[in-house]
Write a protein that holds these residues in place. Sequence first.
Motif: not given
Length: 137
Positions: A1-19, A43-53
């Motif tokens: 799953m691409d976490v940047t495509q989660i609707p809320f993450a997409k709404h606030i603009g969370i993007e991949r920086k690098e791998e 908080y949303a950025l941190g939580e989303t990052q931990t899921g990606l991790y």
Amino acid sequence: MDVTQIPFAKHIGIERKEEGTLKLEPTPTVQNHIQTIHASAQYALGETQTGLYLQTLFPEYVGQVVPLLRGSSVKYKNPATSTLTAYATIDKESKIKFIAQLEKKGRAGLTVHVELKDEEENITMTGEFHWFVQKLN
């Protein structure tokens, strides 16, 4: 799953920086009343990052488990006025224990640590996100 495509993450603009890392720009959508990045957006950025991790650390379990956030604690350290990058970590011992418990019981908990840093490498937020992971039947 691409976490940047989660609707809320997409709404606030969370993007991949690098791998392996995510970023959040200081856009009007995420700014608060003093023109810094709102605590909830951080908080949303941190939580989303931990899921990606977790996905990156355990690719063999992607699609085989359901991860759920059970709890968290965060601390805000500096105002966030520039692009933020999130960095997640766990220690080696926790990883080993998690795998053993998941394989034995079909469920396990894991705490992922995260730091958000601005463009000048100032830490704006630290946190611990407590995940519960259960294998699908």
